[in-house]
Design an enzyme around this catalytic site. Sequence first.
Site, mmCIF file in Angstrom:
data_model
loop_
_atom_site.group_PDB
_atom_site.id
_atom_site.type_symbol
_atom_site.label_atom_id
_atom_site.label_comp_id
_atom_site.label_asym_id
_atom_site.label_seq_id
_atom_site.Cartn_x
_atom_site.Cartn_y
_atom_site.Cartn_z
ATOM 1 N N ASP A 67 0.785 -1.282 -0.193
ATOM 2 C CA ASP A 67 0.459 -0.001 -0.135
ATOM 3 C C ASP A 67 1.110 1.612 -0.096
ATOM 4 O OD1 ASP A 67 1.249 -0.661 2.662
ATOM 5 O OD2 ASP A 67 -1.481 -0.755 3.450
ATOM 6 N N ASN A 136 -7.919 -2.898 14.334
ATOM 7 C CA ASN A 136 -8.846 -3.355 14.055
ATOM 8 C C ASN A 136 -9.753 -4.642 13.059
ATOM 9 O OD1 ASN A 136 -8.266 -2.159 11.979
ATOM 10 N ND2 ASN A 136 -9.206 0.035 10.985
ATOM 11 N N HIS A 138 -7.697 -4.995 10.559
ATOM 12 C CA HIS A 138 -7.125 -4.565 8.626
ATOM 13 C C HIS A 138 -5.496 -4.886 8.163
ATOM 14 C CE1 HIS A 138 -4.086 -0.819 9.584
ATOM 15 N NE2 HIS A 138 -3.863 -1.543 9.566
ATOM 16 N N GLU A 143 -9.960 -1.566 4.821
ATOM 17 C CA GLU A 143 -10.229 -1.415 6.600
ATOM 18 C C GLU A 143 -11.663 -2.345 7.422
ATOM 19 O OE1 GLU A 143 -8.511 0.118 8.195
ATOM 20 O OE2 GLU A 143 -7.692 2.206 8.329
#
Length: 248
Positions: A67, A136, A138, A143
């Site tokens: 990314d 979280n 991801h 996400e």
Amino acid sequence: MLVVIKKTYEEISKEGAKHVAGLIRQKPDCVLGLATGSTPLGLYKELIRMHQKEGLDFSKVVTFNLDEYVNLPPSHEQSYHYFMWKNRFKHVNIDARNLHIPMGMSDDIEQFCHWYEEKIAEYGGIDLQILGIGANGHIAFNEPGSSLGSRTRIKTLTEETCRDNARFFQNEKDVPKYAITMGVGTIMEAKKLLLMASGVGKAEAIRATVEGPVMAKYPATIVQLHQFAIILVDQEAASKLEGDYPGS
Ligand code: F6R
């Protein structure tokens, strides 16, 4: 899925590096999927040591990063381009022509994302994908709620991720809100996954990833369906696991 728990961050870094080095020795022109963030830093450091002291040869290795932030120039200290050069590429004999990092400054992001997918396919796919994990759940910047079949695309980062990443920027408002990320589907096509996590802040995400149901709310849970995934965690990150897994 193989869960490996080691006592410390140093141990998971060395263990992770052993997997990567083993692949490079066996297949010198292998295709590596790379992550940024704090977690793989120790692994990269160990690979640099192996290059300098043991002659580990990166000259034919091909890499694809997961990314990159949108609208952050490669020269920006917090861009993933900068991160990779500083922490890895400039210390090893890797050929710059073999490196691929999403181009967050691209004029046509959609077209770039297609190109990135095609390029991965052209090289015969990723042999080993290194992954970190967000608190979280991801993976890359997929996400919670990301489609489990998604491909490389632009994603809006959640407030939680922006807050987590704010530690790297002077102000929280400077944290980019968008990123280009490989999709969950893209990641799942890698032949082997190496997901690493360290620290108690990742314990809940690791519990969900290893022992929870597979769901888009925690994109990392998809790794349960991969045929060759290694979850390499230190004791703190493993502290919420209930199952019995090989220890250090
Ligand atoms: C970075 C990436 C992210 C990180 C994750 C964990 O390329 O893909 O998913 O792996 O945010 O970051 P750290 O390792 O900093 O806790």
